[in-house]
Structure formats: C-alpha cells, structure tokens
Design a protein around this motif. Sequence first.
Motif, PDB file in Angstrom:
ATOM      1  N   ASP A  62       0.851  -1.199   0.000  1.00 13.14           N
ATOM      2  CA  ASP A  62       0.000   0.000   0.000  1.00 13.14           C
ATOM      3  C   ASP A  62       0.893   1.257   0.000  1.00 13.14           C
ATOM      4  N   ILE A  63       1.948   1.238   0.820  1.00 17.63           N
ATOM      5  CA  ILE A  63       2.867   2.390   0.893  1.00 17.63           C
ATOM      6  C   ILE A  63       3.613   2.556  -0.436  1.00 17.63           C
ATOM      7  N   PHE A  64       4.187   1.476  -0.933  1.00 18.45           N
ATOM      8  CA  PHE A  64       5.044   1.575  -2.134  1.00 18.45           C
ATOM      9  C   PHE A  64       4.245   1.836  -3.411  1.00 18.45           C
ATOM     10  N   LYS A  65       2.981   1.349  -3.422  1.00 19.97           N
ATOM     11  CA  LYS A  65       2.170   1.486  -4.636  1.00 19.97           C
ATOM     12  C   LYS A  65       1.422   2.806  -4.652  1.00 19.97           C
ATOM     13  N   ASN A  66       0.923   3.209  -3.485  1.00 22.69           N
ATOM     14  CA  ASN A  66       0.032   4.367  -3.450  1.00 22.69           C
ATOM     15  C   ASN A  66       0.689   5.649  -2.940  1.00 22.69           C
ATOM     16  N   LYS A  67       1.886   5.536  -2.383  1.00 24.12           N
ATOM     17  CA  LYS A  67       2.559   6.736  -1.862  1.00 24.12           C
ATOM     18  C   LYS A  67       3.975   6.827  -2.425  1.00 24.12           C
ATOM     19  N   THR A  68       4.123   6.409  -3.683  1.00 20.33           N
ATOM     20  CA  THR A  68       5.459   6.291  -4.277  1.00 20.33           C
ATOM     21  C   THR A  68       6.181   7.640  -4.348  1.00 20.33           C
ATOM     22  N   ALA A  69       5.473   8.678  -4.782  1.00 24.28           N
ATOM     23  CA  ALA A  69       6.123   9.988  -4.961  1.00 24.28           C
ATOM     24  C   ALA A  69       6.566  10.539  -3.602  1.00 24.28           C
ATOM     25  N   GLU A  70       5.691  10.385  -2.607  1.00 23.44           N
ATOM     26  CA  GLU A  70       6.000  10.851  -1.245  1.00 23.44           C
ATOM     27  C   GLU A  70       7.231  10.109  -0.701  1.00 23.44           C
ATOM     28  N   ALA A  72       9.626   8.615  -2.503  1.00 23.98           N
ATOM     29  CA  ALA A  72      10.827   9.022  -3.245  1.00 23.98           C
ATOM     30  C   ALA A  72      11.323  10.371  -2.730  1.00 23.98           C
ATOM     31  N   GLN A  73      10.400  11.283  -2.472  1.00 19.55           N
ATOM     32  CA  GLN A  73      10.762  12.612  -1.973  1.00 19.55           C
ATOM     33  C   GLN A  73      11.426  12.521  -0.596  1.00 19.55           C
ATOM     34  N   LEU A  74      10.940  11.580   0.212  1.00 19.81           N
ATOM     35  CA  LEU A  74      11.487  11.412   1.563  1.00 19.81           C
ATOM     36  C   LEU A  74      12.921  10.890   1.528  1.00 19.81           C
ATOM     37  N   ILE A  75      13.181   9.901   0.674  1.00 16.32           N
ATOM     38  CA  ILE A  75      14.511   9.261   0.739  1.00 16.32           C
ATOM     39  C   ILE A  75      15.504   9.823  -0.282  1.00 16.32           C
ATOM     40  N   MET A 299      17.844   6.346  17.374  1.00 14.89           N
ATOM     41  CA  MET A 299      18.661   7.278  18.152  1.00 14.89           C
ATOM     42  C   MET A 299      19.929   6.604  18.684  1.00 14.89           C
ATOM     43  N   LYS A 300      19.730   5.387  19.275  1.00 16.51           N
ATOM     44  CA  LYS A 300      20.869   4.656  19.856  1.00 16.51           C
ATOM     45  C   LYS A 300      21.911   4.313  18.817  1.00 16.51           C
ATOM     46  N   SER A 301      21.478   4.128  17.553  1.00 14.97           N
ATOM     47  CA  SER A 301      22.429   3.723  16.507  1.00 14.97           C
ATOM     48  C   SER A 301      23.056   4.922  15.817  1.00 14.97           C
ATOM     49  N   GLY A 302      22.705   6.124  16.240  1.00 17.87           N
ATOM     50  CA  GLY A 302      23.366   7.320  15.713  1.00 17.87           C
ATOM     51  C   GLY A 302      22.719   7.902  14.466  1.00 17.87           C
ATOM     52  N   PHE A 303      21.465   7.501  14.170  1.00 15.54           N
ATOM     53  CA  PHE A 303      20.774   8.065  13.010  1.00 15.54           C
ATOM     54  C   PHE A 303      19.920   9.264  13.413  1.00 15.54           C
ATOM     55  N   LYS A 304      19.620  10.101  12.400  1.00 16.40           N
ATOM     56  CA  LYS A 304      18.661  11.189  12.610  1.00 16.40           C
ATOM     57  C   LYS A 304      17.368  10.774  11.885  1.00 16.40           C
ATOM     58  N   ALA A 305      16.245  10.796  12.597  1.00 12.18           N
ATOM     59  CA  ALA A 305      14.972  10.429  11.944  1.00 12.18           C
ATOM     60  C   ALA A 305      14.567  11.560  10.997  1.00 12.18           C
ATOM     61  N   ILE A 306      14.227  11.203   9.729  1.00  9.44           N
ATOM     62  CA  ILE A 306      13.859  12.269   8.784  1.00  9.44           C
ATOM     63  C   ILE A 306      12.414  12.146   8.291  1.00  9.44           C
ATOM     64  N   GLY A 307      11.724  11.119   8.725  1.00  6.95           N
ATOM     65  CA  GLY A 307      10.313  11.015   8.340  1.00  6.95           C
ATOM     66  C   GLY A 307       9.859   9.573   8.332  1.00  6.95           C
ATOM     67  N   GLU A 308       8.561   9.390   8.133  1.00  7.34           N
ATOM     68  CA  GLU A 308       8.021   8.027   8.091  1.00  7.34           C
ATOM     69  C   GLU A 308       6.737   8.027   7.273  1.00  7.34           C
ATOM     70  N   ILE A 309       6.401   6.867   6.714  1.00  6.68           N
ATOM     71  CA  ILE A 309       5.136   6.727   5.986  1.00  6.68           C
ATOM     72  C   ILE A 309       4.458   5.447   6.471  1.00  6.68           C
ATOM     73  N   LYS A 310       3.164   5.601   6.819  1.00 10.31           N
ATOM     74  CA  LYS A 310       2.408   4.422   7.275  1.00 10.31           C
ATOM     75  C   LYS A 310       1.423   4.007   6.198  1.00 10.31           C
ATOM     76  N   ASP A 311       0.979   2.759   6.241  1.00 12.29           N
ATOM     77  CA  ASP A 311      -0.081   2.298   5.334  1.00 12.29           C
ATOM     78  C   ASP A 311      -1.415   2.869   5.824  1.00 12.29           C
ATOM     79  N   THR A 319      10.196   3.766   8.014  1.00 15.62           N
ATOM     80  CA  THR A 319      10.835   4.894   8.695  1.00 15.62           C
ATOM     81  C   THR A 319      12.133   5.265   7.992  1.00 15.62           C
ATOM     82  N   ALA A 320      12.331   6.576   7.767  1.00 15.32           N
ATOM     83  CA  ALA A 320      13.561   7.016   7.099  1.00 15.32           C
ATOM     84  C   ALA A 320      14.508   7.639   8.121  1.00 15.32           C
ATOM     85  N   TRP A 321      15.748   7.174   8.097  1.00 13.52           N
ATOM     86  CA  TRP A 321      16.805   7.687   8.956  1.00 13.52           C
ATOM     87  C   TRP A 321      17.957   8.177   8.067  1.00 13.52           C
TER      88      TRP A 321
END
Length: 324
Positions: A62-70, A72-75, A299-311, A319-321
């Motif tokens: 559902d995420i990959f098919k219906n929110k593809t542009a969003e 791609a923009q996130l990552i 956070m523990k692994s040293g990433f910065k959270a940059i956004g997320e998309i749910k179904d 989740t994008a880090w």
Amino acid sequence: MLNQNLHVKNDPAENFRKDVLEGLKSNPKRLSSKYFYDKKGDRLFQEIMAMPEYYLTKCELDIFKNKTAELAQLIIPENEPFDLIELGVGDAMKSTFLLQYLVEKEMDFTYMPIDISGNILSILKDKLSTQLPALQIIGLEGEYFEMLQKAASLSSRKKVILFLGSNIGNMSLEEAEDFCFNLNKNLSSGDVVLMGFDLKKNPQLILDAYNDKAGVTAAFNLNLLSRINRELNGNFKLDQFQHYETYDPESGACKSYLVSRMNQNVQIANENFVFEENELIDMEISQKFSAEKIRELGMKSGFKAIGEIKDSKKWFVDTAWQVK
Ligand SMILES: C[S@@+](CC[C@H](N)C(=O)[O-])C[C@H]1O[C@@H](n2cnc3c(N)ncnc32)[C@H](O)[C@@H]1O
C-alpha cells in the motif's frame, strides 16, 4: 542495462554446517531463519506473502504502490546520483514500484539488491530485466554486511538503503540494536536508510499471520529440516515435528518453534542429536514494534529520523533515517 551478479562468498556451505550444528547443540536448540530461503523456501515465502492472513506485505505494498512519490521525496529529496541498495531483497515485489517511478523520472542510480539466496536474486534479475530494461542493476549474493561493504567498494556515490518487510524483526531487540549500529558505521554522512517495521496491533491478527490454517508457515519452517537432510546428510523425519507459534503482546515477540512429537535421535553430518518429546527448536522471531521502540533504535544507533510513511490501516511503518 548493466546487469550482473557478483558472487563474493565466504563459504556459505561451511557457514550453514557450522551454524546448524552449533544451534542444535545449544540449549534450547535453535536454527537461524536466514537459512529458510532455499529454492523451495523462496517459493513458500512467496505463498506466505499471498495469504490473506499475512497482512505485512499488503500494508507495505500500500505504501510503495500508493505513496510512491511521497516515498521518493522522503529518501531522495535531491536529484543527485546515488546507489539504491536493498538488503534481503526477496522478490522485490514492493520496491519494484519505487524502481519504476525512479526510472520514469530518469534518476541517475544503480540498484544493488542483496540476498543470501542466489535463487531469488536470479528470479529477480530475470523479472526486472523484462519489466524495467533501462534499470542498472548489480545483484550481490551473500550476507548483509559483507555485501554492503562490497557495494561500497564498487562506488562512492550517496547510498540509499532499503530494509523492508520488517526483516529487522527477525532479530532479537539486542541483535537489532547491533545491526542498526553497524549499519550506521558502514555508511557515510548524508546516506539514508528506509526501514520497514511491523507495528504492535491486535494480538490475534499477528498470531493469525504466522499460524495460517492451510499450513504454509508450518511447511516453511519444516522445509529447513529438509534442507538440513539434503545439504548436511541429515535424517530428520518431518512428520515427527510440529510447528507451534506464540505471540507475546507485551514484549511484541512473535516466535516460531518446531516441537519434537516424541523422544528421537537425529543424525546430521555424522553427529547424533537427541530430542526429547516436546523439546523445542527455536526457529524464528518476528518482533513487533512500538513507535517509541523505533525512535529509540534509530537514536541509539546514531541516526537522525527524517520522516516516516504508514499504510492506510496504520499497521506498518516505513521509517527514514539519515546518517548524521
Ligand atoms: C522475510 S524475506 C523478506 C523479503 C523482502 N525484504 C520483502 O520485504 O518482501 C527475507 C529475505 O532476506 C534474506 N535474508 C535473510 N537473512 C539474510 C542475511 N543475513 N543476509 C542476506 N540476506 C538475508 C532472505 O533470503 C529473504 O529473501
């Protein structure tokens, strides 16, 4: 199309033998689910993904098919050359929608799918060469980090890592922390990771997804015993083991076991293993996550959270880090 498979292996047959023998000598006995994926295991996993109970694939699709542009923009917010590396790719059913979008947008990227199963990589290569002939693809057969290092030696472009299907849930929470920490250390500042997490939800829905009435999940687990029989000269009798699934809604751990139906001896690679009646083999964990746990892991692994998309049901999150 650049279309090649690089096989850089550190003796997978020996690793399999060592891990199986060690696992069956431990208490409780255990086998690693990363060995589920031989030719038959790959096919059974595709059957699992198509089962009505197995909501995970439908949600992430559902995420990959219906929110593809969003997505791609996130990552990939800027139009710069990059490598798109997918860890534990399987049949790439979901990511193919993203690949198609990126090819149509004429983005400059190479797709590097990584999997321990050479069988699924060659099925994927055939599928993508027909479906997306313009795609540049380099398949990497082997373990996650070994192949990630191989990918880094091939190119110094920005890296976008996909780790989908809640593959991260096939590790204990401690292993997942180590994995994310190592992932961070193997990447460079500005690189991005998109990780799929199955969220905690109604416990019955979760249990049903791994305990289908048709017995496909049971066959998937039992197939590893057949693989041991074939590749390690074992003599497991499959009908003497029963698949048993548990879900603990408090910890979020969904676990698959095989239970010995009787006292029995099994020979593997000239060694004898004693199984008592009702003794367990711990086969797989499929950890479910809370939003808080995901935040903590990043956070523990040293990433910065940059956004997320749910179904649309909010059962699954990608989740994008970013590496700081
Ligand atoms: C549960 S399937 C998921 C496939 C895909 N990510 C998806 O979302 O549909 C897990 C895949 O990861 C691969 N895999 C498991 N452990 C691995 C490891 N340690 N290194 C490389 N690949 C692995 C398996 O061969 C299998 O194809």
